[in-house]
Enzyme design. Structure first.
Site, PDB file in Angstrom:
ATOM      1  N   LEU A 107       0.853  -1.220   0.036  1.00 44.26           N
ATOM      2  CA  LEU A 107      -0.065   0.041   0.007  1.00 44.26           C
ATOM      3  C   LEU A 107       1.052   1.278   0.064  1.00 44.26           C
ATOM      4  O   LEU A 107       0.110   2.300   0.284  1.00 44.26           O
ATOM      5  CB  LEU A 107      -1.276  -0.075   1.277  1.00 44.26           C
ATOM      6  CG  LEU A 107      -1.889  -1.146   1.124  1.00 44.26           C
ATOM      7  CD1 LEU A 107      -2.922  -1.147   2.385  1.00 44.26           C
ATOM      8  CD2 LEU A 107      -2.876  -1.139   0.000  1.00 44.26           C
ATOM      9  N   GLY A 108       2.222   1.190  -0.348  1.00 48.42           N
ATOM     10  CA  GLY A 108       3.119   2.305  -0.341  1.00 48.42           C
ATOM     11  C   GLY A 108       3.521   2.994   0.720  1.00 48.42           C
ATOM     12  O   GLY A 108       3.874   4.194   0.675  1.00 48.42           O
ATOM     13  N   SER A 109       3.738   2.268   1.726  1.00 46.91           N
ATOM     14  CA  SER A 109       4.197   2.727   3.066  1.00 46.91           C
ATOM     15  C   SER A 109       5.513   3.677   2.982  1.00 46.91           C
ATOM     16  O   SER A 109       5.763   4.556   3.539  1.00 46.91           O
ATOM     17  CB  SER A 109       4.316   1.613   4.296  1.00 46.91           C
ATOM     18  OG  SER A 109       5.357   0.910   4.238  1.00 46.91           O
ATOM     19  N   ALA A 111       6.874   4.767   0.376  1.00 49.78           N
ATOM     20  CA  ALA A 111       6.707   6.423  -0.263  1.00 49.78           C
ATOM     21  C   ALA A 111       5.908   7.270   0.094  1.00 49.78           C
ATOM     22  O   ALA A 111       6.313   8.412   0.204  1.00 49.78           O
ATOM     23  CB  ALA A 111       6.237   6.139  -1.752  1.00 49.78           C
ATOM     24  N   ALA A 112       5.227   6.731   1.150  1.00 52.97           N
ATOM     25  CA  ALA A 112       4.260   7.573   1.943  1.00 52.97           C
ATOM     26  C   ALA A 112       4.948   8.291   3.063  1.00 52.97           C
ATOM     27  O   ALA A 112       4.778   9.582   3.374  1.00 52.97           O
ATOM     28  CB  ALA A 112       2.961   7.205   2.322  1.00 52.97           C
ATOM     29  N   ASP A 153       4.607   4.321  -7.531  1.00 51.41           N
ATOM     30  CA  ASP A 153       4.147   4.622  -6.049  1.00 51.41           C
ATOM     31  C   ASP A 153       4.504   5.790  -5.653  1.00 51.41           C
ATOM     32  O   ASP A 153       3.283   6.621  -5.460  1.00 51.41           O
ATOM     33  CB  ASP A 153       4.958   3.560  -5.184  1.00 51.41           C
ATOM     34  CG  ASP A 153       4.211   2.267  -5.511  1.00 51.41           C
ATOM     35  OD1 ASP A 153       3.683   1.806  -6.455  1.00 51.41           O
ATOM     36  OD2 ASP A 153       4.948   1.405  -4.616  1.00 51.41           O
TER      37      ASP A 153
HETATM   38  C1  MEV Z   1       4.610  -1.818  -6.410  1.00 47.29           C
HETATM   39  O1  MEV Z   1       3.600  -0.873  -6.002  1.00 47.29           O
HETATM   40  C2  MEV Z   1       4.517  -1.904  -8.223  1.00 47.29           C
HETATM   41  C3  MEV Z   1       5.448  -2.790  -8.814  1.00 47.29           C
HETATM   42  O2  MEV Z   1       5.058  -2.552 -10.093  1.00 47.29           O
HETATM   43  C4  MEV Z   1       6.899  -2.213  -8.553  1.00 47.29           C
HETATM   44  C5  MEV Z   1       7.070  -0.794  -9.512  1.00 47.29           C
HETATM   45  O3  MEV Z   1       6.476  -0.351  -9.997  1.00 47.29           O
HETATM   46  O4  MEV Z   1       8.174  -0.044  -8.860  1.00 47.29           O
HETATM   47  C6  MEV Z   1       5.499  -4.180  -8.293  1.00 47.29           C
END
Ligand code: MEV
Length: 317
Positions: A107-109, A111-112, A153
């Site tokens: 869920l992007g922890s 990057a958030a 992300d």
């Molecule tokens: C991760 O949320 C998404 C992936 O495609 C990795 C990326 O795009 O960097 C698995």
């Protein structure tokens, strides 16, 4: 200086994860039901920059931190990248960080956290950043989390709006002609994206034509999904989600539990379901009509989901 706070949402990938690393399009949306908040307050003179990870009750000083510190990637590295960007010396500040985004959940922890920390720090230093300036800095942090991120992300989290994303190009927004509801379930299995991205890379290195063909099929699904969203036909997304999930299984990034959750959602009346994010754990999403929110949520709980959130995808440029 008064305290300054900044926040950043989680994210879900609707279509195209993994293939997006190889240049195919993908679609993602912010998940505002979960958030990171960072609050910067003045510290004592000479204290340096000190993080307080409120959820864990732990304090980490930037000066003591080396890359083997467990908080390095999540807290300290984002601050270092920002300070370097601003060419600013380490300030005397206390940064309190709180998060409701589960770690390694897809869920992007990461990057958030980076987004909220950099925003709060930049504002506290009197140099607030535009989203366009912040995005490449968060991408830099993502590179540390997992070597070859596509950039999707950081982009969806920094701009906090649905995006159609192709690596190396400016993110495109699109109109959601008819809003639709997704359930987002946490499988309860934590799975760092770094590992699944590396495994997909090994598969690709072993057989480029086979993997490129799979990626191309996923890319075609993402393009078809965009058309469905823009033309007000969100029901068409259900079969596309099922198909995308089957292709992610072929990429070996599903798990027994994710397959079970997707099947449970479909059996309870979801129009389609797929894993979301890096896979092998983390999150899955299901497309539901309003009347199916309760039965599908219950079925996901019975199938082992730790928690289920409903999110509405709406809006546009
Ligand atoms: C991760 O949320 C998404 C992936 O495609 C990795 C990326 O795009 O960097 C698995």
């Amino acid at each position: 200086m008064a305290a300054v706070s900044a926040s950043a949402p989680g994210k879900i990938i609707l279509f195209g994860e993994h293939a997006v690393v190889y240049g195919q399009p993908a679609i993602a949306a912010p998940l505002t039901a979960v958030q990171v908040t960072a609050t910067a307050e003045p510290g004592a003179p000479g204290s340096g920059l000190v993080f307080y990870a409120a959820d864990l009750g732990q304090t980490v000083a930037v000066t003591e931190a080396t890359p083997d510190n467990p908080f390095f990637n999540a807290l300290i590295y984002p601050a270092q990248v920002l300070l370097q960007h601003l060419r600013a010396p380490t300030p005397d500040l206390r940064l309190t960080v709180r998060s409701t985004i589960p770690i390694a959940s897809g869920l992007g922890s990461g990057a958030a956290l980076a987004t909220a920390i950099m925003r709060a720090l930049a504002a506290a230093l009197g140099a607030p950043l535009t989203d366009d300036a912040l995005n490449p800095l968060v991408y830099e942090v993502e590179r540390r989390h997992h070597g070859t991120p596509s950039g999707i992300d950081n982009t969806v989290i920094v701009y906090a709006r649905p995006v159609y994303f192709v690596r190396g190009t400016a993110p495109q927004t699109f109109a959601v002609a008819r809003p639709f509801t997704l359930l987002v379930a946490d499988s309860g299995q934590s799975s760092p994206t770094r590992l699944t991205v590396a495994d997909v890379r090994d598969l690709h290195d072993a057989d480029p034509p086979r993997l490129d063909a799979l990626f191309a099929r996923i890319g075609a699904i993402a393009r078809a999904a965009r058309q469905g969203i823009e033309t007000g036909d969100p029901d068409s997304l259900g079969p596309l989600m099922d198909e995308n999930h089957a292709l992610l299984r072929e990429l070996t990034v599903s798990s027994e539990r994710l397959d079970r959750l997707c099947q449970a959602a479909r059996d309870a009346g979801a129009r389609g379901a797929k894993l979301s994010g890096g896979g092998r754990g983390g999150a899955m999403i299901a497309l539901v009509d309003e009347t199916k929110i309760a039965p599908v949520t219950a079925a996901l709980g019975r199938a082992g989901a730790l928690r289920v959130l409903a999110t509405r995808i709406a809006g546009g440029p």
